[in-house]
Design a protein around this motif. Structure first.
Motif, PDB file in Angstrom:
ATOM      1  N   SER A 196     -12.402 -35.637 -11.272  1.00  0.00           N
ATOM      2  CA  SER A 196     -11.072 -36.150 -10.904  1.00  0.00           C
ATOM      3  C   SER A 196     -10.896 -36.310  -9.400  1.00  0.00           C
ATOM      4  O   SER A 196     -10.016 -37.043  -8.957  1.00  0.00           O
ATOM      5  N   GLY A 197     -11.677 -35.595  -8.614  1.00  0.00           N
ATOM      6  CA  GLY A 197     -11.485 -35.654  -7.162  1.00  0.00           C
ATOM      7  C   GLY A 197     -10.303 -34.816  -6.696  1.00  0.00           C
ATOM      8  O   GLY A 197     -10.027 -34.735  -5.494  1.00  0.00           O
ATOM      9  N   ASN A 198      -9.617 -34.146  -7.618  1.00  0.00           N
ATOM     10  CA  ASN A 198      -8.457 -33.305  -7.262  1.00  0.00           C
ATOM     11  C   ASN A 198      -8.956 -31.886  -6.956  1.00  0.00           C
ATOM     12  O   ASN A 198      -9.162 -31.069  -7.856  1.00  0.00           O
ATOM     13  N   HIS A 199      -9.123 -31.589  -5.690  1.00  0.00           N
ATOM     14  CA  HIS A 199      -9.805 -30.342  -5.299  1.00  0.00           C
ATOM     15  C   HIS A 199      -9.008 -29.093  -5.658  1.00  0.00           C
ATOM     16  O   HIS A 199      -9.592 -28.069  -6.020  1.00  0.00           O
ATOM     17  N   ALA A 200      -7.687 -29.205  -5.598  1.00  0.00           N
ATOM     18  CA  ALA A 200      -6.847 -28.052  -5.963  1.00  0.00           C
ATOM     19  C   ALA A 200      -7.007 -27.750  -7.457  1.00  0.00           C
ATOM     20  O   ALA A 200      -7.208 -26.595  -7.858  1.00  0.00           O
ATOM     21  N   LYS A 201      -6.946 -28.806  -8.266  1.00  0.00           N
ATOM     22  CA  LYS A 201      -7.094 -28.628  -9.724  1.00  0.00           C
ATOM     23  C   LYS A 201      -8.497 -28.109 -10.065  1.00  0.00           C
ATOM     24  O   LYS A 201      -8.664 -27.294 -10.966  1.00  0.00           O
ATOM     25  N   ILE A 202      -9.492 -28.630  -9.353  1.00  0.00           N
ATOM     26  CA  ILE A 202     -10.876 -28.192  -9.611  1.00  0.00           C
ATOM     27  C   ILE A 202     -11.017 -26.704  -9.291  1.00  0.00           C
ATOM     28  O   ILE A 202     -11.599 -25.937 -10.067  1.00  0.00           O
ATOM     29  N   ALA A 203     -10.445 -26.275  -8.173  1.00  0.00           N
ATOM     30  CA  ALA A 203     -10.521 -24.856  -7.786  1.00  0.00           C
ATOM     31  C   ALA A 203      -9.843 -23.983  -8.838  1.00  0.00           C
ATOM     32  O   ALA A 203     -10.360 -22.925  -9.223  1.00  0.00           O
ATOM     33  N   GLU A 204      -8.691 -24.460  -9.327  1.00  0.00           N
ATOM     34  CA  GLU A 204      -7.944 -23.710 -10.346  1.00  0.00           C
ATOM     35  C   GLU A 204      -8.780 -23.605 -11.630  1.00  0.00           C
ATOM     36  O   GLU A 204      -8.913 -22.531 -12.229  1.00  0.00           O
ATOM     37  N   TRP A 205      -9.387 -24.734 -12.048  1.00  0.00           N
ATOM     38  CA  TRP A 205     -10.234 -24.763 -13.253  1.00  0.00           C
ATOM     39  C   TRP A 205     -11.421 -23.794 -13.095  1.00  0.00           C
ATOM     40  O   TRP A 205     -11.736 -23.029 -13.995  1.00  0.00           O
ATOM     41  N   ARG A 206     -12.032 -23.842 -11.912  1.00  0.00           N
ATOM     42  CA  ARG A 206     -13.196 -22.959 -11.686  1.00  0.00           C
ATOM     43  C   ARG A 206     -12.803 -21.492 -11.780  1.00  0.00           C
ATOM     44  O   ARG A 206     -13.538 -20.671 -12.333  1.00  0.00           O
ATOM     45  N   ASN A 207     -11.619 -21.163 -11.267  1.00  0.00           N
ATOM     46  CA  ASN A 207     -11.138 -19.791 -11.343  1.00  0.00           C
ATOM     47  C   ASN A 207     -10.943 -19.344 -12.778  1.00  0.00           C
ATOM     48  O   ASN A 207     -11.365 -18.242 -13.162  1.00  0.00           O
ATOM     49  N   GLN A 208     -10.321 -20.226 -13.577  1.00  0.00           N
ATOM     50  CA  GLN A 208     -10.092 -19.896 -14.988  1.00  0.00           C
ATOM     51  C   GLN A 208     -11.424 -19.697 -15.710  1.00  0.00           C
ATOM     52  O   GLN A 208     -11.601 -18.757 -16.476  1.00  0.00           O
ATOM     53  N   GLN A 209     -12.353 -20.629 -15.460  1.00  0.00           N
ATOM     54  CA  GLN A 209     -13.656 -20.562 -16.123  1.00  0.00           C
ATOM     55  C   GLN A 209     -14.429 -19.316 -15.698  1.00  0.00           C
ATOM     56  O   GLN A 209     -15.122 -18.695 -16.505  1.00  0.00           O
ATOM     57  N   ALA A 210     -14.307 -18.960 -14.424  1.00  0.00           N
ATOM     58  CA  ALA A 210     -14.990 -17.760 -13.915  1.00  0.00           C
ATOM     59  C   ALA A 210     -14.453 -16.524 -14.626  1.00  0.00           C
ATOM     60  O   ALA A 210     -15.221 -15.642 -15.039  1.00  0.00           O
ATOM     61  N   SER A 211     -13.139 -16.455 -14.811  1.00  0.00           N
ATOM     62  CA  SER A 211     -12.528 -15.303 -15.506  1.00  0.00           C
ATOM     63  C   SER A 211     -13.000 -15.240 -16.955  1.00  0.00           C
ATOM     64  O   SER A 211     -13.364 -14.187 -17.466  1.00  0.00           O
ATOM     65  N   LYS A 212     -13.024 -16.430 -17.607  1.00  0.00           N
ATOM     66  CA  LYS A 212     -13.433 -16.497 -19.010  1.00  0.00           C
ATOM     67  C   LYS A 212     -14.883 -16.014 -19.166  1.00  0.00           C
ATOM     68  O   LYS A 212     -15.207 -15.212 -20.042  1.00  0.00           O
ATOM     69  N   ARG A 213     -15.739 -16.510 -18.281  1.00  0.00           N
ATOM     70  CA  ARG A 213     -17.158 -16.137 -18.333  1.00  0.00           C
ATOM     71  C   ARG A 213     -17.350 -14.646 -18.063  1.00  0.00           C
ATOM     72  O   ARG A 213     -18.193 -13.985 -18.682  1.00  0.00           O
ATOM     73  N   THR A 214     -16.563 -14.125 -17.128  1.00  0.00           N
ATOM     74  CA  THR A 214     -16.661 -12.703 -16.788  1.00  0.00           C
ATOM     75  C   THR A 214     -16.246 -11.846 -17.982  1.00  0.00           C
ATOM     76  O   THR A 214     -16.919 -10.863 -18.308  1.00  0.00           O
ATOM     77  N   ARG A 215     -15.129 -12.241 -18.648  1.00  0.00           N
ATOM     78  CA  ARG A 215     -14.668 -11.474 -19.820  1.00  0.00           C
ATOM     79  C   ARG A 215     -15.734 -11.486 -20.915  1.00  0.00           C
ATOM     80  O   ARG A 215     -15.990 -10.479 -21.563  1.00  0.00           O
ATOM     81  N   LYS A 216     -16.406 -12.659 -21.088  1.00  0.00           N
ATOM     82  CA  LYS A 216     -17.405 -12.784 -22.158  1.00  0.00           C
ATOM     83  C   LYS A 216     -18.694 -12.011 -21.832  1.00  0.00           C
ATOM     84  O   LYS A 216     -19.193 -11.243 -22.648  1.00  0.00           O
TER      85      LYS A 216
END
Ligand code: ADE
Length: 221
Positions: A196-216
C-alpha cells in the motif's frame, strides 16, 4: 576485539567463522579469532587431558592441569573468560550485546562430562549455555556465541539498521513475517497492506503480526 577459543577441536569452532559476514569482519580487522588445542598444554606423553570423574559415574572430565596452564597463558588483564557448558546461564541477545563491547574474550569449550570444577571457581568469569539441549562439543556452542557477538561489532553488518530492528532488539517480541517478490507465489499472495505504501499502516500491521507470532511461538515471552 580479539577472541581466543580453547578446545580439543579448534577446526569445529573455526570453520563456521571462516566464511561470509564473519570472515569479512575478520578480513576488515574488526576482530581477530584464534583457535587453540588444549592438548598443546598437556604434559602427558600421550597428550591426555581427561580422566574419570571422582566419585564414579560415566564419561570423562577435563583435568585441571592443562586447562590451568592454557588459560593462564592466554589470559590478559582485560580478558573475559567464558566457559561454554549446558550448565551455564542461557544466552540472550542482551548479553551478546554486552559481550560485543569487550576487548578480549577467551572461550573455553567443555567436552565429555565437563571440566574440573576447581577451574570454574578459580579462572572462569562466566558459564554460558546456548540452549537447553546437550551438544557433543562445546566448540559448536563457541562458534554460535562468536557468530552472535561478532555480527554486532560496528561495521560487521553491511546495513547497520538490520541489527537494530531484528528480533530481540525488543527482548519480548519476535519479528513480524517478511515477504518479497513475486507478489503471487503458487497462489499465495503477499499481504495487500505491504504493497500500500502507507508506512504508518504497515508499521501497525507489523506490530500486530509480531505480537501474534510471539504468542504462538514464544508464549513464555
Ligand atoms: N556444550 C554442550 N552443550 C552445550 C550447550 N547447550 N551450550 C553450551 N555449551 C554446550
Amino acid at each position: 576485539m580479539r577472541i581466543d577459543i580453547l578446545t580439543l577441536f579448534p577446526e569445529i569452532a573455526l570453520t563456521p567463522l571462516s566464511d561470509s559476514i564473519i570472515q569479512r569482519a575478520r578480513d576488515a580487522g574488526l576482530v581477530e579469532v584464534f583457535g587453540h588445542n588444549l592438548r598443546d598444554w598437556s604434559e602427558d606423553k600421550h597428550k591426555r587431558v581427561d580422566d574419570s570423574p571422582c566419585g564414579g559415574g560415566p564419561g570423562m572430565v577435563l583435568q585441571p592441569g592443562p586447562l590451568h596452564a592454557a588459560i593462564t597463558a592466554l589470559k590478559k588483564a582485560n580478558t573475559r573468560v567464558i566457559l561454554m557448558t549446558p550448565q551455564g546461564i542461557p544466552l540472550k541477545q542482551a548479553r551478546v550485546r554486552e559481550l560485543s563491547q569487550e576487548t578480549h574474550l577467551l572461550i573455553v569449550c567443555g567436552h565429555y562430562e565437563g571440566i574440573d570444577h576447581r577451574i570454574i571457581e578459580s579462572l572462569i568469569d562466566e558459564e554460558i549455555s546456548i540452549g537447553d539441549y546437550v551438544l557433543t562439543n562445546g566448540a559448536i556452542a563457541a562458534a554460535v556465541l562468536c557468530d552472535a557477538v561478532i555480527r554486532l561489532i560496528p561495521g560487521a553488518l553491511g546495513d547497520a539498521q538490520s541489527a537494530v530492528e531484528e528480533s530481540f532488539s525488543d527482548p519480548n517480541l519476535l519479528e513480524a513475517p517478511c515477504y518479497t517478490r513475486p507478489i503471487d507465489f503458487m497462489d499465495m499472495k503477499v499481504p495487500e497492506i505491504l504493497l500500500s505504501g502507507n508506512h504508518a499502516k504497515i508499521a501497525e500491521w507489523r506490530n500486530q503480526q509480531a505480537s501474534k507470532r510471539t504468542r504462538k511461538n514464544r508464549p513464555d515471552l
